[in-house]
Motif scaffolding. Structure first.
Motif, short mmCIF file in Angstrom:
data_model
loop_
_atom_site.label_atom_id
_atom_site.label_comp_id
_atom_site.label_asym_id
_atom_site.label_seq_id
_atom_site.Cartn_x
_atom_site.Cartn_y
_atom_site.Cartn_z
N GLY A 182 2.51 33.44 48.18
CA GLY A 182 3.01 34.78 48.39
C GLY A 182 3.13 35.50 47.07
N GLU A 197 5.68 35.44 51.32
CA GLU A 197 5.67 34.52 52.46
C GLU A 197 7.09 34.28 52.95
OE1 GLU A 197 4.44 30.02 53.84
OE2 GLU A 197 4.52 30.51 51.72
N GLU A 200 5.86 30.23 58.15
CA GLU A 200 4.65 29.41 58.22
C GLU A 200 4.42 28.93 59.64
OE1 GLU A 200 4.54 26.00 55.70
OE2 GLU A 200 4.63 27.17 53.84
N MET A 378 2.34 32.71 56.93
CA MET A 378 1.25 31.93 56.35
C MET A 378 0.61 31.06 57.42
SD MET A 378 -0.50 31.10 53.70
CE MET A 378 -1.52 29.77 53.10
#
Length: 438
Positions: A182, A197, A200, A378
């Motif tokens: 990120g 970020e 995930e 992500m």
């Protein structure tokens, strides 16, 4: 807020990045490969040189991690910050590259080599900032744990996972963690946008196994393991997963929709993602769950029907949609297929708010005032999956100001991986400001 010593913190970042790249830490996901020991000793030496005591923890022969504590001497704060990066890289075939992947060459304003963006660049940025601040007597008031891990490229099982399981005392007091991926920039409708970020996908690496009746290839066989497996793999690979927007992606797409003069909805989400140009491939992968067949194995002779056939599937699922993912997967797989999980790691999603987010935004905007900052989800996995098990709020923040024409996402695990020299220096200055802010 302290003054950022721009010349000092970035003075050695390029050289450190080059030296790290030159240490081959290729991770094949097996017992093969050089391991991270040499790189770990190099990093520990850099920290020890400026008076930061570092410990090298080996979790398997040659598989080494580095941990150190820094700052917090005043005792004014007890909430520690974890700053982490991994030392391993994915393999690279030199014959496919313009520049040797482990040369660390500087050409055309770029540092070239495997790990230049994943993630020896951030390791170098972090080390450059820490060393410069330590020499200048500018250790942060907040306690910091520095961690450089092994095995991230194969799920972190010999790195962050074992550190969390067997050495959790190192992370006592850590409430927040910052690592990859990120902080890099992309351009949308002429505006530079930095992506932090905040979430995930979960990971399900699976081996599917079908068993049937062996026989001669010339005979009719209604219990053929290859046929059963192939049908399951075809269904899984062809399935069109529906768009699902998590809070992180709703926030990101709302920012893009505002630039485009529209509103973000599940229906127009794919079109909004296309606004990101080269980054659209990565961001398009986080609108849906995904299942990609990657390996097939069956048989040993063309006229022999084998008793067993297997396939590997890379599955990724969105935060909040794990139940939907596995229920759908069971339907697609069908009867007579065994599923073994080679790696099953949960997704995570953090609130995009609070002092640490404000510190990231301020440090970026201090160096690039006209930019925008937003969160993203992500598609791949990082060591944050393991550190979140200890209750830390985790974010990806390895800041890089990138040229508009650079397809940054194509460099992840691709050939000719490289990072701009000026982006390395920019990111180092931002990280210095971030440590003042946080």
């Amino acid at each position: 807020m302290g003054e950022s010593t721009v010349p000092d913190v970035a003075a050695e970042v390029v050289d450190l990045c080059r030296e790290l790249i030159r240490i081959d830490t290729s991770n094949y996901g097996t017992d093969e490969g050089p391991g991270e020991r040499k790189a770990a000793e190099y990093v520990a030496g850099l920290l020890d040189e400026v008076g930061i005591a570092a410990e090298v923890i080996e979790t398997a022969p040659g598989r080494a991690n580095v941990i150190a504590r820094w700052g917090g001497e005043s005792g004014a704060r007890s909430d520690a910050l974890l700053l982490h990066g991994h030392l391993d890289v994915v393999p690279a075939a030199a014959e496919d590259w313009q520049v040797h992947p482990f040369s660390g060459e500087v050409q055309d304003g770029y540092v070239w080599g495997r790990g230049a963006v994943d993630m020896k660049d951030f390791d170098a940025m972090l080390l450059s900032v820490v060393r410069a601040r330590q020499r200048a007597g500018r250790a942060p008031e907040r306690p910091v744990v520095l961690c450089f891990t092994a095995d991230e490229e194969a799920g972190g099982h010999l790195g962050a996972e074992l550190l969390v399981r067997n050495h959790a005392d190192w992370f006592d007091g850590c409430t927040e963690a910052v690592g990859e991926v990120g902080g890099f920039s992309t351009t949308v409708r002429g505006r530079r946008l930095y992506l932090i970020e905040a979430a995930e996908k979960g990971m399900a690496w699976m081996r599917l196994t079908a068993r049937g009746r062996a026989g001669h290839g010339s005979m009719v066989n209604d219990d053929n393991a290859v046929t059963r497996l192939a049908s399951a793999v075809a269904r899984i690979g062809a399935h069109q997963w529906p768009v699902r927007l998590t809070p992180t992606m709703q926030t990101l797409l709302a920012a893009v929709a505002d630039l485009a003069g529209t509103e973000a909805t599940p229906e127009n989400a794919p079109a909004l993602v296309e606004e990101f140009g080269g980054a659209a491939r990565m961001l398009g992968a986080v609108l849906r769950n995904s299942t990609n067949p990657t390996m097939l194995e069956a048989g040993y002779k063309v006229n022999v029907i084998p008793t067993e056939a297997s396939a590997h599937v890379d599955g990724r699922f969105l935060p909040g949609f794990e139940d939907e993912f596995f229920a759908t997967l069971a339907e697609l797989t069908g009867e007579g297929i065994e599923i073994d999980y080679l790696s099953h790691q949960p997704p995570w999603e953090m609130p995009y708010e609070g002092p640490i987010i404000e510190a990231m935004s301020r440090s970026l905007l201090a160096e690039d005032p006209e930019a925008l900052v937003a969160p993203f989800l992500m598609s791949g996995g990082t060591d944050a999956k393991h550190f979140t098990k200890l209750g830390m709020r985790s974010y990806g923040f390895a800041p890089l100001r990138l040229p508009d024409d650079l397809d940054f996402t194509a460099l992840f695990h691709g050939v000719d991986e490289r990072v701009p020299v000026d982006a390395l220096e920019f990111g180092t200055r931002v990280m210095d400001r971030f440590l003042d802010e946080v």
